[in-house]
Write an enzyme that holds these catalytic residues in place. Structure first.
Site, PDB file in Angstrom:
ATOM      1  CB  SER A  97      -0.970  -0.038   1.182  1.00  0.00           C
ATOM      2  OG  SER A  97      -1.866   1.046   1.133  1.00  0.00           O
ATOM      3  CG  ASP A 239      -3.096   3.883  -1.224  1.00  0.00           C
ATOM      4  OD1 ASP A 239      -3.841   3.885  -2.227  1.00  0.00           O
ATOM      5  OD2 ASP A 239      -3.155   3.016  -0.336  1.00  0.00           O
ATOM      6  CG  ASP A 241      -3.070  -0.680  -2.333  1.00  0.00           C
ATOM      7  OD1 ASP A 241      -2.910   0.447  -1.824  1.00  0.00           O
ATOM      8  OD2 ASP A 241      -3.803  -1.556  -1.821  1.00  0.00           O
ATOM      9  CG  ASP A 243      -6.543   0.602  -0.801  1.00  0.00           C
ATOM     10  OD1 ASP A 243      -5.673   1.508  -0.880  1.00  0.00           O
ATOM     11  OD2 ASP A 243      -6.568  -0.215   0.137  1.00  0.00           O
TER      12      ASP A 243
HETATM   13 MG    MG Z   1      -3.763   1.173   0.093  1.00  0.00          MG
END
Ligand code: MG
Length: 457
Positions: A97, A239, A241, A243
């Site tokens: 992340s 961020d 990744d 999400d």
């Molecule tokens: Mg994340």
């Protein structure tokens, strides 16, 4: 002995130290035994992604699982793929992340695309701690690659917004992909929405993430200034990744960073207003009362949970809530999927601009709350005692909420939350009020009472 492997965000560590190929191979076998069917896998853009993924895949195949490799896609894209493909029984995302580039991690995705609940992670840990038997040579799994998961995900995202209205509005956005998992999907989202996109850090070969990794105001200086200087309608950053999505509004020629509690409040207001009120929004007890105030004004109500996005997501499923989220920019839209979703957040925010006006106006219309943040040290074995003592001291005449730590709610609308950290021997103290001085005073008072108690005074 069963070893605890999963933290709040999967298994994470520094590559070739605690996150190495031996661990990844063993985890792959354990995850494969648990799923017992076809598993999807994907990575973000970290240089260690292929190495960790290869080891996990080898483990999955050794215990007989077939693997579908989606390549580099955002976490919510693999989640969507797992959710919508019945032949896939689970997923594995290789990401750390927002952590710095030397980290990587293994995160499991449940059969329905949600973040795996703790009980299931425990089952994987039990398998991991034992001796995982491999299949015979002619019974091992196979591997296939699949290149269109990212585009299918974006098509699903745009199906939830009014594309025609967005196209007509002729908007411009500056997009910071952190050289991460969204480098392809978020520019594609903008193209499909007819939003002119100026990209920053959208190079998967570029240095990850192109700025210090957490998407904070300090780390997003380029995005903030560019959003202002090109007079964009919004700026947005992911961020690693993707999400999460963090926004920048614009006032004149100046970009204005939008803290996560404000984007959560704006989106809550948008969703509740779109639905004509009479619905619930789920958020943790740590969220600003700003959210509750705007939701109530729009005719809805708020349900509070303990901190953690899987907890928020599961409560939304139970309550039939259309929307939920946390202050870190991780927002969940029930009609799309029950997990944090960066691209969905952007699409909805853009639709909100078209419908409800410029982002800066929406931001300035929010009620103002002040938060005082502190922390005090407290050994893990004394955390319960301290909570009990503070509850006794402050409960009289005030409302008490023990959903997560101790929250004391005062009559004037202010509150103080005392929350034990899950990973460190500390308590965090958050004190919120519409009166800045009062928030500070109460924070200081809690800190003093708690530390006097800790010192045996
Ligand atoms: Mg994340």
């Amino acid at each position: 002995m069963v070893q605890r492997m999963f933290g709040t965000n999967g298994v994470r560590g520094v590559v070739n130290e605690d996150m190495n190929t031996d661990l990844a191979l063993q985890m792959g076998k354990a995850i494969g035994k648990f799923f017992g069917g076809k598993v999807a896998i994907a990575t973000d853009t970290r240089v260690s992604g292929d190495m960790i993924k290869s080891a996990v895949c080898a483990g999955l195949m050794a215990v007989g699982c077939n693997v579908r490799d989606l390549g580099i896609v955002p976490t919510p894209a693999i989640q969507y793929h797992v959710k919508t493909n019945d032949d896939i029984v689970g997923g594995v995302m290789i990401t750390a992340s927002h952590n710095p580039p030397k980290f990587n991690g293994i995160k499991c995705i449940d059969f329905d695309g949600t973040e795996m609940p703790r009980e299931k992670e425990e089952k994987i840990e039990i398998i991991y701690s034992g001796n995982v038997e491999c299949r015979s040579w002619n019974d091992i799994g196979t591997m296939e690659t699949y290149g269109s998961a990212g585009e299918e995900y974006i098509d699903a995202v745009i199906s939830h917004v009014d594309v025609e209205a967005i196209r007509k509005a002729n908007l411009t956005a500056v997009v910071d992909c952190a050289n991460g998992a969204a480098f392809r999907t978020t520019p594609l989202l903008m193209k499909k929405l007819g939003v002119r996109a100026i990209t920053l850090n959208a190079d998967p070969q570029g240095e990850f993430p192109g700025h210090p990794s957490e998407p904070t105001e300090d780390n997003l200086r380029d995005l903030i200034s560019l959003t202002g200087s090109v007079k964009a309608d919004l700026g947005v950053a992911h961020d690693g990744d993707a999400d999460r999505a963090v926004f920048v509004a614009r006032k004149g020629k100046k970009g204005v960073y939008m803290p996560g509690d404000k984007s959560l409040a704006i989106m809550s207001k948008t969703i509740v207003s779109d639905l004509g009120g009479d619905c619930t929004v789920v958020t943790p007890v740590s969220s600003s009362s700003m959210v509750e105030e705007v939701v109530k004004d729009a005719g809805g109500s708020v349900i509070y949970t303990a901190v953690g996005s899987p907890i928020v997501a599961r409560r939304m499923m139970k309550e039939g809530s259309p929307f939920g989220g946390e202050e870190n920019g991780g927002l969940i839209f029930a009609d799309h999927q029950f997990c944090r979703d960066g691209a969905m957040t952007i699409a909805k925010m853009i639709e909100g601009i078209v419908k409800y006006g410029p982002l800066i106006d929406q931001m300035e219309a929010l009620p103002v709350y002040y938060v005082d943040k502190r922390k005090i040290e407290c050994p893990n074995n004394r955390k319960t005692d301290l909570i009990d003592y503070m509850k006794e001291t402050f409960s009289e005449g005030n409302r008490v909420d023990t959903t997560d730590g101790l929250k004391i709610l005062f009559d004037d609308g202010g509150w103080v939350l005392l929350r034990p950290s899950g990973t460190e021997p500390i308590f965090r103290i958050y004190s919120e009020s519409k009166d800045e001085n009062l928030s500070k005073e109460r924070g200081a008072q809690f800190e003093k009472v708690a530390s006097d108690y800790m010192e045996g005074l």
